[in-house]
Design a protein around this motif. Structure first.
Motif, PDB file in Angstrom:
ATOM      1  N   PHE A 111       0.926  -1.184  -0.074  1.00 32.10           N
ATOM      2  CA  PHE A 111       0.192   0.067  -0.159  1.00 32.10           C
ATOM      3  C   PHE A 111       0.750   1.278  -0.063  1.00 32.10           C
ATOM      4  CE2 PHE A 111      -2.322  -3.299   2.576  1.00 32.10           C
ATOM      5  CZ  PHE A 111      -3.181  -3.626   1.748  1.00 32.10           C
ATOM      6  N   ASP A 112       1.877   1.119  -0.686  1.00 34.11           N
ATOM      7  CA  ASP A 112       2.804   2.518  -0.717  1.00 34.11           C
ATOM      8  C   ASP A 112       2.701   3.021  -2.167  1.00 34.11           C
ATOM      9  OD1 ASP A 112       4.042   0.171  -1.938  1.00 34.11           O
ATOM     10  OD2 ASP A 112       5.971   0.797  -1.249  1.00 34.11           O
ATOM     11  N   PHE A 113       1.494   3.209  -2.655  1.00 31.83           N
ATOM     12  CA  PHE A 113       1.297   3.745  -4.109  1.00 31.83           C
ATOM     13  C   PHE A 113       0.481   4.934  -3.996  1.00 31.83           C
ATOM     14  CE2 PHE A 113       2.491  -0.677  -4.357  1.00 31.83           C
ATOM     15  CZ  PHE A 113       3.374  -0.711  -5.318  1.00 31.83           C
ATOM     16  N   GLY A 114       0.884   6.119  -3.964  1.00 31.78           N
ATOM     17  CA  GLY A 114       0.066   7.407  -4.307  1.00 31.78           C
ATOM     18  C   GLY A 114      -0.598   7.873  -3.116  1.00 31.78           C
ATOM     19  N   PHE A 115      -1.778   8.274  -3.198  1.00 31.81           N
ATOM     20  CA  PHE A 115      -2.750   9.120  -2.029  1.00 31.81           C
ATOM     21  C   PHE A 115      -2.878   8.435  -0.783  1.00 31.81           C
ATOM     22  CE2 PHE A 115      -6.617  11.715  -0.992  1.00 31.81           C
ATOM     23  CZ  PHE A 115      -5.844  12.912  -1.056  1.00 31.81           C
ATOM     24  N   ALA A 116      -2.350   9.096   0.227  1.00 34.67           N
ATOM     25  CA  ALA A 116      -2.431   8.509   1.532  1.00 34.67           C
ATOM     26  C   ALA A 116      -3.818   8.654   2.286  1.00 34.67           C
ATOM     27  CB  ALA A 116      -1.350   9.091   2.462  1.00 34.67           C
ATOM     28  N   VAL A 117      -3.934   7.898   3.196  1.00 36.86           N
ATOM     29  CA  VAL A 117      -5.182   7.559   4.091  1.00 36.86           C
ATOM     30  C   VAL A 117      -5.389   8.934   4.720  1.00 36.86           C
ATOM     31  CG1 VAL A 117      -6.267   6.543   5.957  1.00 36.86           C
ATOM     32  CG2 VAL A 117      -5.246   4.988   4.099  1.00 36.86           C
ATOM     33  N   ASP A 118      -4.236   9.460   5.338  1.00 35.94           N
ATOM     34  CA  ASP A 118      -4.528  10.736   6.106  1.00 35.94           C
ATOM     35  C   ASP A 118      -5.035  11.981   5.234  1.00 35.94           C
ATOM     36  OD1 ASP A 118      -3.661   9.477   8.372  1.00 35.94           O
ATOM     37  OD2 ASP A 118      -1.590  10.345   8.251  1.00 35.94           O
ATOM     38  N   TRP A 119      -4.658  11.915   3.994  1.00 43.55           N
ATOM     39  CA  TRP A 119      -5.172  13.066   3.131  1.00 43.55           C
ATOM     40  C   TRP A 119      -6.635  12.628   2.671  1.00 43.55           C
ATOM     41  CZ3 TRP A 119      -2.898  17.301   3.638  1.00 43.55           C
ATOM     42  CH2 TRP A 119      -1.552  17.399   3.922  1.00 43.55           C
ATOM     43  N   MET A 120      -6.493  11.381   2.451  1.00 40.67           N
ATOM     44  CA  MET A 120      -8.246  11.126   2.086  1.00 40.67           C
ATOM     45  C   MET A 120      -9.297  11.474   3.127  1.00 40.67           C
ATOM     46  SD  MET A 120      -9.964  10.086  -0.427  1.00 40.67           S
ATOM     47  CE  MET A 120     -11.326   8.893  -1.159  1.00 40.67           C
ATOM     48  N   ARG A 121      -8.816  11.317   4.456  1.00 37.57           N
ATOM     49  CA  ARG A 121      -9.664  11.432   5.243  1.00 37.57           C
ATOM     50  C   ARG A 121      -9.919  12.907   5.623  1.00 37.57           C
ATOM     51  NH1 ARG A 121     -10.566   9.777  11.180  1.00 37.57           N
ATOM     52  NH2 ARG A 121     -12.548  10.258  10.391  1.00 37.57           N
ATOM     53  N   LYS A 122      -8.898  13.825   5.245  1.00 40.30           N
ATOM     54  CA  LYS A 122      -9.020  15.112   5.255  1.00 40.30           C
ATOM     55  C   LYS A 122     -10.137  15.621   4.275  1.00 40.30           C
ATOM     56  CE  LYS A 122      -6.505  17.591   2.863  1.00 40.30           C
ATOM     57  NZ  LYS A 122      -6.626  18.204   1.573  1.00 40.30           N
ATOM     58  N   ASP A 123     -10.003  15.156   2.888  1.00 36.41           N
ATOM     59  CA  ASP A 123     -10.738  15.407   2.016  1.00 36.41           C
ATOM     60  C   ASP A 123     -12.097  15.047   2.175  1.00 36.41           C
ATOM     61  OD1 ASP A 123      -8.447  16.231   0.703  1.00 36.41           O
ATOM     62  OD2 ASP A 123      -8.577  14.732  -1.092  1.00 36.41           O
ATOM     63  N   LEU A 124     -12.401  13.716   2.912  1.00 34.66           N
ATOM     64  CA  LEU A 124     -13.708  13.253   3.074  1.00 34.66           C
ATOM     65  C   LEU A 124     -14.277  14.132   4.269  1.00 34.66           C
ATOM     66  CD1 LEU A 124     -13.375   9.467   2.808  1.00 34.66           C
ATOM     67  CD2 LEU A 124     -14.192  10.714   1.050  1.00 34.66           C
ATOM     68  N   GLY A 125     -13.377  14.554   5.025  1.00 29.30           N
ATOM     69  CA  GLY A 125     -13.798  15.517   5.938  1.00 29.30           C
ATOM     70  C   GLY A 125     -14.644  16.614   5.508  1.00 29.30           C
ATOM     71  N   ILE A 126     -14.028  17.348   4.500  1.00 27.50           N
ATOM     72  CA  ILE A 126     -14.348  18.569   3.721  1.00 27.50           C
ATOM     73  C   ILE A 126     -16.087  17.941   2.987  1.00 27.50           C
ATOM     74  CG2 ILE A 126     -14.053  20.078   1.740  1.00 27.50           C
ATOM     75  CD1 ILE A 126     -11.060  19.825   2.479  1.00 27.50           C
ATOM     76  N   CYS A 127     -15.831  16.931   2.371  1.00 29.97           N
ATOM     77  CA  CYS A 127     -17.157  16.381   1.746  1.00 29.97           C
ATOM     78  C   CYS A 127     -18.125  16.229   2.684  1.00 29.97           C
ATOM     79  CB  CYS A 127     -17.016  14.989   1.093  1.00 29.97           C
ATOM     80  SG  CYS A 127     -15.698  14.945  -0.168  1.00 29.97           S
ATOM     81  N   LEU A 128     -17.971  15.745   3.667  1.00 27.42           N
ATOM     82  CA  LEU A 128     -19.193  15.528   4.772  1.00 27.42           C
ATOM     83  C   LEU A 128     -19.719  16.760   5.266  1.00 27.42           C
ATOM     84  CD1 LEU A 128     -17.779  12.229   6.432  1.00 27.42           C
ATOM     85  CD2 LEU A 128     -19.850  12.502   4.971  1.00 27.42           C
ATOM     86  N   ALA A 129     -18.802  17.717   5.622  1.00 29.90           N
ATOM     87  CA  ALA A 129     -19.147  19.057   6.196  1.00 29.90           C
ATOM     88  C   ALA A 129     -19.788  19.761   5.086  1.00 29.90           C
ATOM     89  CB  ALA A 129     -17.869  19.806   6.511  1.00 29.90           C
ATOM     90  N   THR A 130     -19.438  19.684   3.908  1.00 31.34           N
ATOM     91  CA  THR A 130     -20.172  20.548   2.741  1.00 31.34           C
ATOM     92  C   THR A 130     -21.616  19.750   2.649  1.00 31.34           C
ATOM     93  OG1 THR A 130     -18.215  21.056   1.637  1.00 31.34           O
ATOM     94  CG2 THR A 130     -20.108  21.276   0.427  1.00 31.34           C
TER      95      THR A 130
END
Length: 288
Positions: free
Chosen positions: A229-248
């Motif tokens: 699982f060392d290919f590309g976009f990290a879970v930490d950043w995905m959670r940041k993005d999903l937090g933005i989605c859910l808040a919106t």
């Protein structure tokens, strides 16, 4: 060719700025860790600046790719921020994935200061940045976008104006919502195949040719099967993005039950020590 500043030289920004230099633009870079800017300049022949303000001075376009809302504000505002160095008529292009609220806030400040602001988050991950094959979704004034699009083209597979300020960020939210559910579905499919004693490569060969096929399936099934699982976009950043989605979604009334559930699954992955694993690591949670 244009005078361009690029602010933020992470796994996305470093190669994106490189494509600008390769396209013949005059590029000045800045990064919070100065050594990265120096390394970039040594590799690509551009110039490294000591502050975001210095990098932005004299630039026709200032591109930015940092971490989150607070990072973006810090890079843009203050005496050493990019806005303090930008000239009237220049255009700031933000490739960071942030909230539409901070985008509109900074776009308003930019407009009052006499320069343009285009929110232009990207999709395609590190590989897309390195190969110059990013999808770029933009928001802003049509005139600012029209000026910036030929510069963005250095690393874009597709670039579209989606609407006024903030529309690019809202489109990126749609992207992340779609990916979240898709990766969970793929994880469950591969996990089920394992439990059923089927050959994952053979399963994928068959089902990828039908309605189940996706970029994630073609590009991640093998590494998922191998627990890598060392290919590309990290879970930490995905959670940041999903937090933005859910808040919106709370603001606009959208119902995102699957997104909310997958966000919690990613929280579980973080609890397993996988915050820096890529987003396909959802399957690791099923294997516990």
């Amino acid at each position: 060719m244009a005078r361009v500043a690029f602010l933020g030289l992470g796994v996305m920004g470093f190669p994106m700025a490189g494509h600008l230099a390769a396209a013949g633009h005059e590029v000045t870079v800045w990064n919070r860790t100065a050594a990265k800017a120096t390394a970039w300049a040594q590799k690509h022949g551009g110039r490294a600046a000591a502050t975001a303000r210095e990098a932005a001075q004299g630039a026709e376009f200032v591109m930015c790719c940092v971490g989150n809302d607070d990072d973006l504000r810090a890079v843009c505002l203050g005496p050493d921020g990019a806005f303090a160095g930008m000239e009237k008529g220049a255009v700031f292009v933000d490739h960071t994935t942030v909230s539409a609220a901070v985008t509109r806030e900074l776009a308003s400040i930019a407009g009052d200061s006499g320069f343009g602001f285009v929110d232009a988050p990207v999709s395609g991950g590190q590989a897309g940045a390195e190969n110059g094959q990013l999808s770029v979704m933009c928001g802003g004034a049509p005139g600012d976008y029209a000026r910036a699009e030929p510069v963005i083209a250095a690393y874009a597979k597709i670039c579209r104006l989606m609407g006024p300020s903030g529309a690019g960020q809202l489109t990126k939210m749609c992207n992340q919502i779609a990916i979240a559910g898709l990766v969970q579905g793929l994880s469950e499919s591969l996990h089920f195949a394992e439990k059923a004693g089927l050959s994952i490569p053979e399963v994928v060969e068959v089902i990828s040719q039908g309605a189940a096929g996706s970029w994630q399936m073609q590009n991640r099934y093998q590494t998922m099967a191998e627990n890598r699982f060392d290919f590309g976009f990290a879970v930490d950043w995905m959670r940041k993005d999903l937090g933005i989605c859910l808040a919106t979604a709370n603001e606009n009334g959208a119902s995102l039950p699957v997104t909310a559930l997958v966000d919690q699954f990613y929280k579980d992955v973080q609890g397993m020590g996988g915050g820096r694993w890529d987003t396909s690591s959802l399957i690791a949670r099923l294997r516990r």
